[in-house]
Structures are given as C-alpha cells and as structure tokens.
Motif scaffolding. Structure first.
Motif, PDB file in Angstrom:
ATOM      1  N   LEU A 133       0.829  -1.206   0.000  1.00 22.98           N
ATOM      2  CA  LEU A 133       0.000   0.000   0.000  1.00 22.98           C
ATOM      3  C   LEU A 133       0.857   1.247   0.000  1.00 22.98           C
ATOM      4  CD1 LEU A 133      -2.942  -0.701   2.437  1.00 22.98           C
ATOM      5  CD2 LEU A 133      -3.024  -0.351  -0.020  1.00 22.98           C
ATOM      6  N   ILE A 134       2.081   1.110   0.487  1.00 25.36           N
ATOM      7  CA  ILE A 134       2.941   2.265   0.622  1.00 25.36           C
ATOM      8  C   ILE A 134       4.381   1.826   0.394  1.00 25.36           C
ATOM      9  CG2 ILE A 134       3.291   1.988   3.123  1.00 25.36           C
ATOM     10  CD1 ILE A 134       2.439   5.378   2.030  1.00 25.36           C
ATOM     11  N   GLY A 135       5.241   2.760   0.120  1.00 23.59           N
ATOM     12  CA  GLY A 135       6.640   2.421  -0.121  1.00 23.59           C
ATOM     13  C   GLY A 135       6.900   2.276  -1.614  1.00 23.59           C
ATOM     14  N   PRO A 136       8.132   1.941  -1.953  1.00 21.75           N
ATOM     15  CA  PRO A 136       8.501   1.864  -3.382  1.00 21.75           C
ATOM     16  C   PRO A 136       7.661   0.850  -4.162  1.00 21.75           C
ATOM     17  CG  PRO A 136      10.414   1.525  -1.945  1.00 21.75           C
ATOM     18  CD  PRO A 136       9.243   1.641  -1.064  1.00 21.75           C
ATOM     19  N   ALA A 160       4.564   0.347  -3.940  1.00 19.49           N
ATOM     20  CA  ALA A 160       3.156   0.719  -4.052  1.00 19.49           C
ATOM     21  C   ALA A 160       2.768   0.907  -5.507  1.00 19.49           C
ATOM     22  CB  ALA A 160       2.886   1.995  -3.265  1.00 19.49           C
ATOM     23  N   ARG A 161       3.632   1.567  -6.274  1.00 22.93           N
ATOM     24  CA  ARG A 161       3.279   1.810  -7.670  1.00 22.93           C
ATOM     25  C   ARG A 161       4.123   0.991  -8.628  1.00 22.93           C
ATOM     26  NH1 ARG A 161       2.567   8.199  -8.266  1.00 22.93           N
ATOM     27  NH2 ARG A 161       4.028   8.244  -6.549  1.00 22.93           N
ATOM     28  N   GLY A 173      -9.423  -8.454  18.645  1.00 23.45           N
ATOM     29  CA  GLY A 173      -8.331  -8.043  17.765  1.00 23.45           C
ATOM     30  C   GLY A 173      -7.464  -9.238  17.367  1.00 23.45           C
ATOM     31  N   TYR A 188      -6.385  -9.179   7.186  1.00 23.80           N
ATOM     32  CA  TYR A 188      -6.459  -7.738   7.425  1.00 23.80           C
ATOM     33  C   TYR A 188      -5.116  -7.189   7.927  1.00 23.80           C
ATOM     34  CZ  TYR A 188      -7.603  -3.261   9.479  1.00 23.80           C
ATOM     35  OH  TYR A 188      -7.600  -1.932   9.805  1.00 23.80           O
ATOM     36  N   ARG A 189      -4.531  -7.895   8.895  1.00 30.37           N
ATOM     37  CA  ARG A 189      -3.260  -7.417   9.461  1.00 30.37           C
ATOM     38  C   ARG A 189      -2.195  -7.291   8.380  1.00 30.37           C
ATOM     39  NH1 ARG A 189      -3.689  -8.175  14.848  1.00 30.37           N
ATOM     40  NH2 ARG A 189      -1.547  -8.124  15.510  1.00 30.37           N
ATOM     41  N   PHE A 233      -3.452  -4.663   5.380  1.00 29.44           N
ATOM     42  CA  PHE A 233      -3.651  -3.253   5.697  1.00 29.44           C
ATOM     43  C   PHE A 233      -2.714  -2.735   6.787  1.00 29.44           C
ATOM     44  CE2 PHE A 233      -7.541  -4.565   3.606  1.00 29.44           C
ATOM     45  CZ  PHE A 233      -7.586  -3.604   2.609  1.00 29.44           C
ATOM     46  N   GLU A 234      -2.568  -3.464   7.883  1.00 32.88           N
ATOM     47  CA  GLU A 234      -1.679  -2.954   8.931  1.00 32.88           C
ATOM     48  C   GLU A 234      -0.218  -3.013   8.484  1.00 32.88           C
ATOM     49  OE1 GLU A 234      -2.438  -4.719  12.718  1.00 32.88           O
ATOM     50  OE2 GLU A 234      -4.429  -3.825  12.839  1.00 32.88           O
ATOM     51  N   TYR A 235       0.155  -4.138   7.835  1.00 39.77           N
ATOM     52  CA  TYR A 235       1.532  -4.246   7.372  1.00 39.77           C
ATOM     53  C   TYR A 235       1.673  -3.733   5.947  1.00 39.77           C
ATOM     54  CZ  TYR A 235       1.737  -7.509  11.306  1.00 39.77           C
ATOM     55  OH  TYR A 235       1.647  -8.086  12.544  1.00 39.77           O
ATOM     56  N   ARG A 236       0.554  -3.279   5.371  1.00 39.09           N
ATOM     57  CA  ARG A 236       0.547  -2.654   4.041  1.00 39.09           C
ATOM     58  C   ARG A 236       0.945  -3.596   2.902  1.00 39.09           C
ATOM     59  NH1 ARG A 236      -1.204   1.452   7.151  1.00 39.09           N
ATOM     60  NH2 ARG A 236       0.281   3.041   7.745  1.00 39.09           N
ATOM     61  N   GLU A 237       1.012  -4.912   3.146  1.00 38.65           N
ATOM     62  CA  GLU A 237       1.435  -5.831   2.090  1.00 38.65           C
ATOM     63  C   GLU A 237       0.215  -6.419   1.391  1.00 38.65           C
ATOM     64  OE1 GLU A 237       5.035  -8.157   2.540  1.00 38.65           O
ATOM     65  OE2 GLU A 237       4.941  -7.692   4.666  1.00 38.65           O
TER      66      GLU A 237
END
Lengths: 442, 311
Positions: free
Chosen positions: B58-61, B63-64, B254, B269-270, B273-277
C-alpha cells in the motif's frame, strides 16, 4: 420562420452552455483530505476563510473536502493508490517516512526558504516533519504526554499532594500506598498491549524508554537497537507494574480500554495515576465530552520523571513524547502554488490559534496566541523535554512488536528479559539481521 | 415492425423462434444482476488473484512500481506459522460456532418451535431473531459488557453462584468469540429449518402414526430424509459464513491475546492493511477463496444430484 426560431433557440442554448462552461473553467479545484471529527467544524471554518480570501483576490477556488473520521490513514493510502489522492492532506508526523518512501509527498524546502514566517515555528516543530534534510509538512498542532493523577485518591492513600515524583520508584511507592489504603481503586495506568495500538508505543512505552535514556533507532548508523539496558529497564517497569498489582491487565484486553481507564476510570476516581496525552485535560473540562464537574479540584498533572534524576535521554530529569499533525502537499498535485498558499493560510498564527481553541492540543507556532493556562504551563514545563518517535518506513511494524512485548509481560507470559529477547528476534525478522544491533547489558 | 404468430416472432424483419426469444429475454432480465455480480464480485476476485502474484504494497517503493514475483507470496504464506495458526483457529471457530453451535442449537430450536405453543414460539423465536438483526458492532459492545472482567454480567453470575471470576477474553478468547457467533448466527439456521419443517405435510406423520411408528421413528424416517438437503444447504452456508467472519472478532479481541483468536480474516487484514502488504494479504485471501469455493462446489454437486433425482 420555423427554421429561424430553431436556430435562435440553438444559439441561446449554446451560449448558455458556453457561459456556464466558462464559469466552471474559472474555478480552480483543490482537493483536501483531513481526519474529520472532532476537527471537522474548525477545519471547515478555516477552509471557508481561505476560499473567501481567494475570492477577494478574484480567484474562485472550489475546495473538495474529504474528511473520514475512521481509518483516515488507510483511506488516504487507498486514494493515492487508486490515483485519486488529494492536492493537500493532513498528516500525522510519524507517517511521513512511508509517504517519502512512496514518493507521494512534495518536499517543501523551496517554499519555506522563501517564507518569512517559517522562523515562528520552534526547532522541534521544524524537525518533526523533516527527514534527510528536507521538510515535508508544516505542523499545525502538537501534543505532549505527562503523568496525570487524582488528587483525592492520592490524599486518601496518604501521598503528599501536589505530587511531584522525580523517579520511577516514587511512582511505585505512591501506587503501593493506593493499593494498600484505597483498595477499590486501580493505582495506575500506562497504556499496554496490542488493543490500544500505537498509544501503547507512543504514550506508554516511549515515556518509559526515554526515561531510561533509550534510543531505538541509532541515528548514527540507522540500525534498530533491539537489546539495550534502557529497553530492559522500560520492560521491567511493566513487569513491576503488573507483577505488583499496581495496574489491571484485563481491561487492556477488552474492546476500547481507554473507555475503562480514562473516560470512566480516571474521570470517576477509579484510577489513581495515568501517563496520558495532555489533550485529555480539555476532554475532562466541565463542559468537555469526558466532563469532570470539579476537574480542577480533583485532577492534576506533573511532568513524567526519568527512571532516576539524570537517567533520561540527553541526561534529562524528565521526559515527554511529542506527536503532531501537519499539512502536506501531494507530489502529483497539478496546483502546487495554490496548495502552498492553502498550507500557508492553514498554518498562519491566526489559523493555528483558531484551531487550538476549537480542537485543543498545543499550537505549533510560538506566535499563536492561546489564552489558556494549561497550554501555557505545559509549553513551559514539558515542551523542553519533548522527544520524538524514530522516523523510519519500518516504524509501524517495529511498533507493533513493542505492543506485543508489553502484552506478553502484562499477561505474565514473559519476564522483561524474555520479552526483550522475543522482541529482538521479531524485529530482526522484519528489518533483517544487518539492520539490527544489540547493546551489552551491564 | 413487430409481427407475432404462434411459433415465432418477427422483430425488425428478423424471424425469431419462441424458444430463442425466451432465452434472449432470460438473458436480458439477468443483465442487471449479472453486471453487478461481474463488477463487484468477479472483477475484484480476479484482481485479488492477480495481485497475489505481485509484491504490491500500500505504501513504499512497491506501491506503484510493483512486479510479478511468481509464487513467492504463497511459499512465504505456507512457511508462516502465523498463517497455519490462523487457519487452525478458523477451523476450531467454524466447527465450534457453526456446527456445534448454530447448527445443533438452531435445528433443535426449529423442532421446538414446531411443537411449541404460539406464545413461547413468539418469545423464543423473537429473541433469537433479535440477536440476528442487531448490527455486528452493537453485538460486540453488548458482549464486551457481558464478558467484562471487572463488572460484566457473566462474572456477576459466577460470583452469585459462589464461583470465581473468569478472565474471558484473556484465558478463553476463542471460546468467547465462538459463543458470540453462536448467539448471533443461530437464528439463520432456525429460520431455515422452520421453513423446511413447515413444508412437510402433516398427512405423512398421521399415516405413520396409524402404522404404529414411534415419535423417534417418525423423525428418523420422515423428517430427516425430507430435510436432508436443507441440512446440507444450511451446513454449507453457515460454514462459509462463519469462515468469512471478520468484524466481530476484530472488534472483540483483535485476534489476541498473542494471536490466540486470530482467525483467517483477521490475519488477512493485518497483513494487507496494517503491514501494508496487499500482495501477500491477497495470497492469503485467495487460499480462503479456494476453501470457500470447494465448499460451494460440494454443495452444488449435491443439489445437482437432487435435481437429477427428481427429474
């Protein structure tokens, strides 16, 4: 005749379309994202002020606002991922590294170099949104953490008030007296476990860790310090707190532990002491959402002491952690100049004053006039001790491992030393063995 | 433009048979639903399968500028003890709450309601239904206050009987979420079987009684065979439904403490979304999709047997 009428009608229609098209052309669109409630009303009022200012200058700005209250960070990331990110967005300082790593955020160095108001921000507020020598956001609000206590509970327990501990031992001594003399009160609360999420790391762990002089990410070589005497000290605090029965583990494992401990516990004198973000002072105001009718009589705060005088980071006697929110500009924005004008407006002395009045927290500018005794004394007594979280794209996952470590200790499933060993192993797995180091435990 | 005779219709000069016309109209009527299913089910599922073979985050290099990494996510997944833990937790959760709980209790309630009076039928049926219609998050708050250690009603009841207070969400998190899920989901099974039992003609039972069949024999040889497909349908629907539970468990525990109630939905989910992977998280959800699809195929297979048997 008929044909002429038809042509006339067409001409009118086309010109009408043309006029409305021209009107739409004149308005410049600026998309803005920020977390909604409880900020919504104040920020919207400020944005209206910006639109009015631009209108006076003859520019019609059409501000498109996106203000989710829940899951703001995730939504923003998904928007950027889908290619519909905003021009300007509000950002919590510790998430800046992730946005930098993704190339989503515009460095503001050129803008601030030519901005005569930049020096009205204290150094800490310039450092917090900076990474690798570049500024990525202009802070509009900050906060800090202190030790809150119930005067009535401490008095009943036989602890002298005002309470001004200068070491962890004095906090434990007070907790012991509460435990012995006021048995139906939970002596203390330091945010722990995974359910409280980032609060556990920021409001709880770091307040102890900095008090033991700890550094988690070595600024010299960029390695994570996964074993150190300070880490063991901080984890040992949890071991004592839960092991001696000074705090209760169960509420931390139930949904919304903050309701139990803060909104109800501290508010009703069922909790004696709590290390909390200073913003709660406003929440506890007689007209606030967590109202305590006689707040000033029963609630007070004191700076959080280091493990012992001088043991804190930089040799400090007291410590605090600062977080905060700033305005940032998207790298892909087609309206960089306008976006910068917006950020300048939102971070002017007047805007920050207005924001602090409406939402709370601490203003990020020295020249923001906030007529508030609490903010004034916090600024004077606590801000000098402020330190910040490490800026790293891996912070999120390391932070979760800290929460897990405190949970293990809290549940009695690991000693402080065992929890630290498991923490070290887990962080090594996340960032790689080359990016961690262990300091000797003397 | 439109000419009609008994065997075919002429539309815009084209001769179209009735048979084809009915096929065509069927397609037209299915169109809105089909478009929605494709847009909101098929495409996202296909997309998830696609990015499960990438390292997208979701974020970091990544991501795109993500790239295809083959089966790497799956290899990592199958080597992650956390994944097997979540799968194991999910199976216990499904077995406990869907089979032992919702199925057995729901079926028993449906039988009870069939023979109960109007008043008790209203009270029991109504209260079970109420648990079903309450929004998930509200149910979480209700149960959080029931299971609360300090002053929750579950512990108050234990104290009243002279028993010790229990740390529900710490020492038995899985049991706690199973109980909540049974409480919430039983109504579905109850409704399904109530309808199935109503559909059995009374004459069958009357005839069996005349022949001297006992109550158990009537149940064994009339009721059970006639509702066996309902049993299968219910079993598969609640299994799939329970397997996909996320919100209740996420809000309640949780997944904790320390992963002990981390069902597969929470694991996904973790990671996503939480780990963005998002790529890795998608791989886990593809495994979940395959398990659910297998169950659905089993169901379809059995119902096809039923149809061909009737035909």
């Amino acid at each position: 005749m008929k044909a002429a009428k038809l042509i006339l009608a067409l001409v009118v229609l086309v010109s009408l379309l043309g006029v409305s098209g021209a009107l739409a052309q004149d308005a410049v669109k600026l998309t803005v994202s920020f977390p909604g409630d409880p900020r919504s009303e104040t920020v919207n009022a400020l944005i209206e002020g910006f639109v009015a200012m631009k209108a006076e200058a003859g520019v019609t700005v059409d501000v498109v606002i996106n203000e989710p209250t829940e899951g703001y960070g995730d939504q923003l990331l998904l928007d950027f991922g889908a290619g519909v990110g905003p021009d300007v967005f509000s950002i919590s300082a510790e998430t800046i590294p992730e946005y930098v790593a993704s190339d989503l955020i515009q460095p503001l160095d050129e803008f601030v170099a030519a901005w005569d108001e930049w020096d009205n921000f204290p150094q800490g507020m310039k450092d917090m949104p900076s990474m690798g020598g570049s500024v990525y956001a202009i802070m509009y609000n900050t906060d800090t953490r202190v030790l809150f206590y119930r005067k009535d509970v401490l008095e009943a327990a036989g602890v002298e008030v005002p309470f001004a501990p200068t070491s962890w031992q004095e906090i434990f001594d007070a907790a012991e007296k509460i435990k012995a003399n006021v048995p139906d009160v939970i002596p203390m609360e330091v945010e722990s476990g995974t359910i409280w999420g980032e609060g556990t790391t920021m409001d709880g762990f770091f307040m102890l860790f900095r008090g033991a002089g700890g550094e988690l990410l070595d600024p010299a070589d960029g390695k994570w310090i996964v074993e150190s005497p300070a880490l063991l000290d901080a984890f040992s605090f949890y071991e004592t707190m839960f092991g001696q029965g000074y705090s209760a583990a169960e509420p931390f494992m139930e949904p919304e532990p903050w309701v139990f401990y803060l909104q109800e516990g501290l508010a009703n004198g069922k909790v004696g002491m709590a290390v909390v973000v200073n913003v709660v002072w406003g929440l506890y105001a007689p007209d606030g959402p967590w109202a305590i009718e006689n707040r000033d009589e029963v609630l007070a705060w004191t700076p959080m002491p280091a493990r012992e005088p001088g043991a804190g980071i930089n040799g400090q006697d007291f410590v605090s952690m600062g977080g905060g929110w700033g305005w940032a500009i998207s790298k892909s924005s087609q309206n960089q100049e306008l976006a910068w004008e917006f950020v300048q407006y939102m971070t002017s002395a007047e805007s920050i004053t207005q924001y602090t009045k409406g939402v709370g927290g601490i203003p990020s500018r020295l020249d923001a006039a906030v007529d508030d005794e609490h903010v004034a004394s916090i600024t004077e007594l606590v801000m000098p001790y402020q330190s910040f979280r490490p800026l790293s794209a891996d912070y999120n996952r390391v932070s979760e491992q800290i929460q897990i470590a405190t949970e293990r200790i809290m549940l009695g499933e690991a000693t402080a030393a065992e929890a630290m060993a498991l923490f070290a192993e887990a962080v090594e797995g996340i960032v790689g063995a080359d990016n961690v180091k262990r300091l000797p435990l003397d | 433009m439109l000419r009609i005779n008994t065997r075919s219709v002429q539309i815009l000069g084209q001769q179209i048979s009735h048979r084809r016309l009915s096929e065509l109209s069927l397609l037209i009527f299915m169109m809105p639903a089909l478009v929605l299913v494709i847009a909101f089910v098929i495409v996202p599922a296909a997309w998830a399968i696609l990015i499960s073979f990438t390292n997208q985050s979701l974020i970091g290099p990544n991501a795109r500028n993500f790239s295809f990494i083959g089966l790497e996510n799956y290899v990592r997944l199958f080597n992650d003890p956390g994944f097997w833990n979540s799968l194991g937790t999910s199976f216990i959760f499904v077995f406990g709450s869907a089979f032992l709980g919702q199925f057995v209790i729901g079926f028993s309630l449906a039988l009870l309601l069939k023979y109960a009076g109007v008043l008790s039928r209203g009270i029991v049926g109504g209260s079970v239904l109420l648990a079903w219609v309450i929004p998930e998050i509200v149910a979480v708050y209700i149960w959080a206050s029931v299971l609360n250690f300090q002053s929750g009603s579950a512990n108050q009841i234990l104290l009243a009987f002279g028993l010790e207070k229990q740390r529900w969400l710490i020492d038995m998190p899985l049991l706690s979420i199973i109980i909540v899920n049974i409480w919430r989901g039983t109504a579905f099974t109850m409704l399904l079987f109530s309808a199935a039992l109503e559909a059995i003609p009374d004459t069958l039972y009357d005839a069996a009684s005349v022949d001297g069949a006992s109550r158990w024999e009537r149940f064994r040889y009339i009721t059970l065979p006639l509702i066996r497909y309902t049993i299968l349908l219910d079993f598969i629907l609640i299994t799939m439904g329970t397997f996909s539970v996320f919100g209740m468990v996420f809000a309640m525990t949780g997944g904790g403490p320390l992963g002990r109630s981390e069902i597969i939905g929470v694991y996904i989910y973790r990671n996503a979304f939480e780990y963005r992977e998002i790529g890795y998280g998608s791989a886990a959800s593809v495994v979940m999709l395959i398990i659910n699809l297998t169950l659905a195929l089993v169901y379809l297979r059995f119902t096809r047997v039923e149809w061909s048997a009737e035909a």
